[in-house]
Design a protein around this motif. Structure first.
Motif, short mmCIF file in Angstrom:
data_model
loop_
_atom_site.label_atom_id
_atom_site.label_comp_id
_atom_site.label_asym_id
_atom_site.label_seq_id
_atom_site.Cartn_x
_atom_site.Cartn_y
_atom_site.Cartn_z
N CYS A 102 0.72 -1.06 0.33
CA CYS A 102 0.00 0.02 0.05
C CYS A 102 0.98 1.19 -0.13
O CYS A 102 0.74 2.14 -0.75
CB CYS A 102 -1.16 0.06 1.22
N ARG A 126 3.63 -1.41 -7.63
CA ARG A 126 2.99 -0.13 -6.96
C ARG A 126 3.52 0.27 -5.63
O ARG A 126 4.33 -0.82 -4.85
CB ARG A 126 1.54 -0.54 -6.73
N LYS A 131 0.18 9.30 0.55
CA LYS A 131 -1.10 8.57 1.11
C LYS A 131 -2.30 9.28 1.54
O LYS A 131 -2.13 10.04 2.43
CB LYS A 131 -0.77 7.58 2.30
N PRO A 132 -3.23 9.31 0.80
CA PRO A 132 -4.51 9.79 1.12
C PRO A 132 -5.06 8.91 2.26
O PRO A 132 -5.50 7.86 2.16
CB PRO A 132 -5.57 9.83 0.02
N GLU A 164 0.77 7.27 -6.32
CA GLU A 164 -0.31 8.24 -6.20
C GLU A 164 0.20 9.79 -6.29
O GLU A 164 1.30 10.12 -5.74
CB GLU A 164 -1.25 7.93 -5.12
N GLN A 182 -1.13 7.62 -10.53
CA GLN A 182 -2.37 7.26 -9.82
C GLN A 182 -3.32 8.22 -9.52
O GLN A 182 -2.62 9.19 -8.56
CB GLN A 182 -2.13 6.01 -8.79
N GLY A 184 -6.11 8.68 -7.07
CA GLY A 184 -7.17 7.82 -6.16
C GLY A 184 -8.34 8.20 -6.10
O GLY A 184 -8.88 9.10 -6.76
N THR A 185 -9.17 7.35 -5.53
CA THR A 185 -10.62 7.40 -5.35
C THR A 185 -11.14 8.43 -4.63
O THR A 185 -12.13 9.32 -5.30
CB THR A 185 -11.05 6.13 -4.55
N ARG A 186 -10.28 9.08 -3.87
CA ARG A 186 -10.86 10.42 -3.15
C ARG A 186 -10.56 11.66 -4.12
O ARG A 186 -11.10 12.65 -3.87
CB ARG A 186 -9.99 10.69 -1.87
N LYS A 207 -8.75 5.76 -11.01
CA LYS A 207 -9.55 4.99 -9.95
C LYS A 207 -10.77 5.46 -9.91
O LYS A 207 -11.04 6.77 -10.01
CB LYS A 207 -8.91 4.97 -8.60
N ARG A 237 -12.46 -0.12 -8.27
CA ARG A 237 -11.81 -0.52 -6.86
C ARG A 237 -12.85 -0.69 -5.73
O ARG A 237 -12.62 -0.50 -4.50
CB ARG A 237 -10.55 0.73 -6.38
N ASP A 269 -8.99 -3.71 -8.68
CA ASP A 269 -8.17 -3.49 -7.51
C ASP A 269 -8.86 -4.44 -6.43
O ASP A 269 -10.00 -3.96 -5.60
CB ASP A 269 -7.94 -2.11 -7.19
N HIS A 272 -8.30 -2.82 -2.34
CA HIS A 272 -9.09 -1.78 -1.79
C HIS A 272 -10.72 -2.08 -2.10
O HIS A 272 -11.51 -1.84 -1.07
CB HIS A 272 -9.08 -0.66 -2.34
N LEU A 296 -4.82 -4.84 -9.91
CA LEU A 296 -3.73 -3.97 -8.86
C LEU A 296 -3.98 -4.62 -7.39
O LEU A 296 -5.06 -4.70 -7.15
CB LEU A 296 -4.14 -2.48 -8.87
N GLU A 298 -2.38 -5.61 -3.49
CA GLU A 298 -1.49 -5.04 -2.54
C GLU A 298 -0.63 -6.26 -1.90
O GLU A 298 -1.37 -7.22 -1.23
CB GLU A 298 -2.23 -4.33 -1.31
C1 PEP Z 1 -4.33 3.12 -3.04
O1 PEP Z 1 -4.24 2.28 -4.15
O2 PEP Z 1 -3.13 3.06 -2.47
C2 PEP Z 1 -5.37 3.56 -2.80
C3 PEP Z 1 -5.32 4.60 -1.89
O3 PEP Z 1 -6.58 3.41 -3.35
P1 PEP Z 1 -7.79 4.01 -3.42
O4 PEP Z 1 -7.68 5.34 -3.92
O5 PEP Z 1 -8.72 3.21 -4.45
O6 PEP Z 1 -8.45 4.15 -2.09
#
Ligand code: PEP
Ligand code: MN
Length: 338
Positions: A102, A126, A131-132, A164, A182, A184-186, A207, A237, A269, A272, A296, A298
Motif C-alpha cells: 500500500c 505499486r 498517502k491519502p 499516487e 495514480q 486515487g478514489t478520493r 481509480k 476499486r 483492484d 481496496h 492492482l 497489495e
Molecule cells: C491506493 O491504491 O493506494 C489507494 C489509496 O487506493 P484508493 O484510492 O482506491 O483508495
C-alpha cells in the motif's frame, strides 16, 4: 456528436470537414484510426444538427453519442486503447499484474517485494509515497523519500512504477520518479488535478470514486483526454454500499459495461474493493473472467507490520498462490499474463 469519415476519405476532405466545424466555433477532436478518421465535436452539437454536415464529401455518417462524454467512447475511437507503461502494454491481449505494498515504507521493503513479485510474473510495481488517509493521525507516506525508494527499486529490478499524485502541485515531482500517475478514489473528481494531469503525457491510472457512478467516472477520464492525454487506464476499486462485511462492494459489472462504452483499458483492484485478504484471490479470478485487462494488488513482506492497509495486504506465500490461480484463469480466457 461524432462524424465518421468514410475509409477512402481524402486528406483534403478531412481538412475541409474540420474547417467547416471550426469556422462555426466548434472544437473538432480528430482521431485517426487504422481504418478511418473520426471527428468528435466536443460542445453541445444541437446547432450543427440543422446543417448539412452529412452531405460534406468524405463523410460516411453522423453518430449521436447519447452520452455526456465523447472522447472516451467507442463511437469516437472504435479500437481498444493500449496504454504503454515503459514498455508494458495495458489493454492488449496479455493481462498485466501490478503489485506492491500500500505504502512505501523503506527501500528494503520495496526491493524485497519487487524481487519476489517479479519472479512470479508481475510487470509493474505499486507503492504510495503520498498517502491519502482518512485519519490525519495515521501514516501518510514518506513523500519524496518514498519516491526515491521507488526509483531505486525500479533501477534494481527493471519494474516500472505507479504511485499516487494527490494534488496539482505534486505532478511535476511525482512525474520525475514514476512511470504512471495514480489518481486515487478520493481525487477522482478533483477536476483541476485531472486537467493538469491531462496536460502531461504520463500514463494515468484513474481509480473509480468510491461514490461515483460509471458515468461520473468516465467523465473524469474525459477531463484527462480533453486536455490531450489519452494514456488513461481505468481502475474499478469498489464502491460504497450498505454492506459492512467488506470495505467496499466490488462492481464487477463495471468491467464489461465500461468495455462496451469505452476504448480505455480497465483493471481491477480487489484489495481496496474488499479490504479482506481472504477475498482477494476469488475476486481476482472473477475480475479476469469478467474481462479485466489487469489487476492492482497489495502485497507486503510482513502484512501484520504494515503501516497501512495490512488487513488487505497479501503475504508473499498468499501472493504466490494468487498468481498460481490467476495464471490458469488468464489462460482459460486466452489472455495469458504478460
Ligand atoms: C491506493 O491504491 O493506494 C489507494 C489509496 O487506493 P484508493 O484510492 O482506491 O483508495
Ligand atoms: Mn492501500
Amino acid at each position: 456528436m461524432v462524424i465518421v469519415m468514410s475509409p477512402d476519405a481524402t486528406e483534403t476532405q478531412i481538412t475541409r470537414v474540420i474547417k467547416y466545424i471550426e469556422d462555426r466555433d466548434f472544437t473538432a477532436d480528430v482521431s485517426r484510426g487504422e481504418e478511418r478518421t473520426v471527428i468528435g465535436i466536443l460542445e453541445d452539437p444541437t446547432p450543427l444538427r440543422n446543417l448539412p454536415v452529412e452531405a460534406l464529401p468524405g463523410v460516411e455518417k453522423i453518430v449521436s453519442v447519447g452520452h455526456p462524454f465523447k472522447l472516451v467512447t467507442r463511437a469516437f475511437k472504435p479500437e481498444d486503447t493500449i496504454v504503454d507503461i515503459s514498455h508494458v502494454p495495458i489493454g492488449a491481449t496479455n493481462i498485466v499484474i501490478i503489485a506492491g505494498p500500500c505504502a512505501v515504507e523503506s527501500e528494503k521493503q520495496m526491493r524485497d517485494t519487487a524481487q519476489f513479485v517479479r519472479k512470479l510474473g508481475v510487470t509493474i510495481l505499486r507503492g504510495g509515497a503520498f498517502k491519502p488517509r482518512t485519519s490525519p493521525h495515521t501514516f501518510r507516506g514518506l513523500g519524496e523519500e518514498g519516491l526515491r525508494s521507488l526509483a531505486a527499486t525500479k533501477k534494481k529490478t527493471g519494474l516500472p512504477v505507479v504511485t499516487e499524485v494527490m494534488s496539482s502541485e505534486q505532478i511535476k515531482l511525482v512525474s520525475r520518479y514514476a512511470d504512471m500517475l495514480q489518481v486515487g478514489t478520493r481525487n477522482m473528481q478533483n477536476f483541476q488535478l485531472l486537467q493538469e494531469i491531462g496536460e502531461t503525457s504520463k500514463p494515468v491510472l484513474l481509480k473509480r470514486g468510491m461514490s461515483a457512478t460509471i458515468e461520473e467516472w468516465l467523465l473524469a477520464a474525459e477531463y484527462i483526454l480533453r486536455s490531450g492525454n489519452y494514456n488513461v487506464v481505468l481502475c474499478e476499486r469498489g464502491i460504497r454500499t450498505f454492506e459492512t462485511y467488506t470495505r467496499n462492494t466490488l462492481d464487477l459489472s463495471a468491467i464489461p459495461l465500461v468495455k462496451k462504452i469505452s476504448h480505455l483499458p480497465i483493471i481491477v483492484d480487489p484489495s481496496h474493493a474488499t479490504g479482506r485478504r481472504d477475498l482477494i484471490i476469488p475476486m481476482s479470478r472473477a475480475a479476469i473472467a469478467a474481462g479485466a485487462d489487469g489487476l492492482l494488488l497489495e502485497v507486503h513482506p510482513n502484512p501484520e507490520e504494515a503501516l497501512s492497509d495490512g488487513s488487505q495486504s497479501l503475504s508473499f506465500s498468499e501472493f504466490k498462490e494468487l498468481m498460481n490461480q490467476i495464471t490458469k484463469i488468464a489462460k482459460a480466457v486466452n489472455r495469458p499474463l504478460c
